[in-house]
Scaffold this active site. Sequence first.
Site, mmCIF file in Angstrom:
data_model
loop_
_atom_site.group_PDB
_atom_site.id
_atom_site.type_symbol
_atom_site.label_atom_id
_atom_site.label_comp_id
_atom_site.label_asym_id
_atom_site.label_seq_id
_atom_site.Cartn_x
_atom_site.Cartn_y
_atom_site.Cartn_z
ATOM 1 N N LEU B 125 53.616 22.107 13.881
ATOM 2 C CA LEU B 125 54.202 20.958 14.565
ATOM 3 C C LEU B 125 54.669 21.381 15.964
ATOM 4 O O LEU B 125 54.297 20.788 16.967
ATOM 5 C CB LEU B 125 55.388 20.418 13.742
ATOM 6 C CG LEU B 125 56.099 19.178 14.279
ATOM 7 C CD1 LEU B 125 55.179 17.964 14.239
ATOM 8 C CD2 LEU B 125 57.352 18.871 13.422
ATOM 9 N N PRO B 128 54.409 25.190 22.396
ATOM 10 C CA PRO B 128 55.167 25.981 23.367
ATOM 11 C C PRO B 128 56.153 25.120 24.168
ATOM 12 O O PRO B 128 57.239 25.569 24.510
ATOM 13 C CB PRO B 128 54.080 26.570 24.271
ATOM 14 C CG PRO B 128 52.862 26.608 23.415
ATOM 15 C CD PRO B 128 52.957 25.432 22.491
ATOM 16 N N ARG B 269 85.244 50.506 -0.582
ATOM 17 C CA ARG B 269 85.816 51.107 0.619
ATOM 18 C C ARG B 269 87.342 51.144 0.537
ATOM 19 O O ARG B 269 87.977 50.129 0.235
ATOM 20 C CB ARG B 269 85.386 50.290 1.841
ATOM 21 C CG ARG B 269 85.998 50.710 3.146
ATOM 22 C CD ARG B 269 85.376 51.978 3.674
ATOM 23 N NE ARG B 269 85.959 52.344 4.965
ATOM 24 C CZ ARG B 269 85.574 53.391 5.669
ATOM 25 N NH1 ARG B 269 84.600 54.159 5.216
ATOM 26 N NH2 ARG B 269 86.136 53.670 6.820
ATOM 27 N N HIS B 339 82.321 45.009 6.432
ATOM 28 C CA HIS B 339 81.719 46.344 6.337
ATOM 29 C C HIS B 339 82.121 47.259 7.493
ATOM 30 O O HIS B 339 81.791 48.447 7.476
ATOM 31 C CB HIS B 339 80.183 46.236 6.301
ATOM 32 C CG HIS B 339 79.626 45.813 4.981
ATOM 33 N ND1 HIS B 339 79.807 44.550 4.470
ATOM 34 C CD2 HIS B 339 78.904 46.482 4.058
ATOM 35 C CE1 HIS B 339 79.194 44.455 3.293
ATOM 36 N NE2 HIS B 339 78.656 45.615 3.028
ATOM 37 N N GLY B 340 82.762 46.715 8.497
ATOM 38 C CA GLY B 340 83.177 47.520 9.643
ATOM 39 C C GLY B 340 81.979 48.140 10.332
ATOM 40 O O GLY B 340 80.902 47.540 10.403
ATOM 41 N N GLU B 364 63.362 23.893 11.914
ATOM 42 C CA GLU B 364 63.448 22.682 11.075
ATOM 43 C C GLU B 364 64.659 21.828 11.443
ATOM 44 O O GLU B 364 65.401 21.348 10.590
ATOM 45 C CB GLU B 364 63.451 23.061 9.598
ATOM 46 C CG GLU B 364 62.214 23.881 9.255
ATOM 47 C CD GLU B 364 61.651 23.590 7.904
ATOM 48 O OE1 GLU B 364 61.859 22.493 7.404
ATOM 49 O OE2 GLU B 364 60.967 24.467 7.376
ATOM 50 N N GLU B 368 72.266 21.212 16.130
ATOM 51 C CA GLU B 368 72.644 20.105 17.019
ATOM 52 C C GLU B 368 71.885 18.824 16.642
ATOM 53 O O GLU B 368 72.453 17.730 16.631
ATOM 54 C CB GLU B 368 72.372 20.485 18.481
ATOM 55 C CG GLU B 368 73.293 21.564 19.032
ATOM 56 C CD GLU B 368 72.955 22.987 18.572
ATOM 57 O OE1 GLU B 368 71.903 23.188 17.917
ATOM 58 O OE2 GLU B 368 73.753 23.896 18.864
#
Lengths: 258, 403
Positions: B125, B128, B269, B339-340, B364, B368
């Site tokens: 669909l 460019p 952790r 996870h830092g 898709e 916005e």
Amino acid sequence: MKIAVFVKQVPDSAAKITVENGVVSWGDAPLVINPWDEYAVEAALLLAEKHGGEVTAYSLGDENAKEALKHALAMGCQQAVLISDPALANADTAAVARALAAAAQKDGAELALFGKQAIDWDSGVTPSMTARVLGWPALSLVAAVPALDPAGKTIKVERAIEEGRQVVESRLPAALSIVKDYAEPRYPSFMGIRKAAQAQIPSWTLADLGISAPANTVETLGISAPPAREVSNEIITGDSPADIAAKLVDKIIGEGVL
Amino acid sequence: MDFQLTEEHRMVQNMVREFTHKEVIPVIKEWDRKQEMAPFILPRMAELGILGINIPVRYGGQGFDYISLGLVCEELEVADTTLRVVMSVHMGLNSMALLQWGTEEQKQKFLVPQAKGEKYACFGLTEPGAGSDVAGMKGTARREGDEYVLNGEKMWISLASKAHHALVVMRTNPDVDPHDGLSAFILELDRPGVKTGDIHGKMGVRAGSTGWISMQDVRVPAENRLGEEGEGFKIAMSCLDNGRYTVAAGATGLVRASLEASVKYAHERKAFGKEIGQFQLVQQKIAYMMQSYEAARLLYLKSGWMKNQGQRNTKETSLAKWYATDASFEAASEAIQVHGAYGFSDEYDVERYLRNSKGGVIYEGTSEIHQIMQAGYALGYRQDAELRCELPAYDAEYWQAQG
């Protein structure tokens, strides 16, 4: 030929198992078919596909055990039967073996397949004990079945033992425990899933099996969690991978691991 | 109201989860690094029947319902977005369009091999110079006798270089309202004049195939036209109702993946003498992920339920897609924060989740576009006109019959 495959519903291997006041708990982790039993189901299906016959899955337990049976049906087993009786609620392995043996006999099975052990209690003796009750040869740790002659009533298996492979020939009927090397279990197919979801699984009581409540031979006196072990981490550094590997080898030998 | 999944649904979930855990998750990081699609993915999905999950058995599919499709997409995207993208284009945007709009001959010729996984399908669909502005497309299809001659270029096409069939929308009449001058065609990608290629250097979905289709004087028989001439815009929009559904379900899976990774790491952790899950600001991030996972899941399942009932679901699917993709981007970003520094490296999966999540808020329908759609519904500016061919409601008996 009729092939019976025995499966068990167990807590997921990723479940966090805790023991409190002698009671084992796996929290809200899901129950799944015992992973070792999936190999047995695969072996049963492959044997039936190659030599003809049909596969019936059996599970001993409460209604929850039907999940394991449905998994087996979705993989391709033709039938499934739940063995369920209040008298079996706290059955030990010997008592379970008597019930399973009665089921195999009732159905006229010529091969009884098991996973090599169940990941909950890990006793690993149910296949042999069931074979003993039936008076059948117990072929444990089977990694391959190079020959099966249903008409001649013989079977040749390869056993995966520590020293390598042991080839054993036996008469039928026989009970086999299956190891991982046999074949990677197939996934349930979508068509199998539909069949399993719609299946009405019959329940057999001890009366249906024609036996009285088998007595336990083992009494569990207590269950406790293994003591927590102190674990320490050490990161090995070095100038090159070869240097790090050499230091690691020294460590392993020094600690007496090897 | 029944929130319970059926046993069939749960078994489908488990089966796809088993597949991804055994075969995909252990290797996907390497394919993402290589920026290549693992060659086993498409044939394996085909072999397992995933590529035909919700197509009736009589058309080569597995005969499951639309909710099953959503559950499959959720499970696939927990492993990697690229697997769900396969379902979005092959199933949502193409095969379901054939089911909805195709003639019996077209279903037999194109849908059956697609549902069986013998042929892969994609959807063309975007161009460019035309993305959200669909009616602004430049590609043309000129009628010549019993054929159409296609010229133009389609861009950002998932599976462009892997698919056998593409559903392309082209301008057939430049003299009418742009929305009424488009038509849809089933294009076999081995026709003379068709070229395809992959786009490299993508931020995410690196283990997938995203590419372009170029058409130069490509002759296509008129029987390959899907729907009536001039119906292309409506067909494209109906395709998006199905494609967006798969994206919504998949993005929900991505939220779940971020949540599960964060929970695991928060337990492992330790900082300041305790596991970081004990800190309230980490808990807050995890709580938001829980919230968005449950909300996204309800939204897509409602959309799937409406499809099962044969109810028009453009509004609900748009809302589900908008919410789930925005939530997946947020969840992945917060998972990195949990996870830092480790989350910043590809040693852990969460940075891949973030890169993969960004596409979902663009393709898709950008977030916005969905906001404008939702406001349009709320304000009464937008109504969904009835379609000549609606997506058929799920009828288990019909779906499962051999035909």
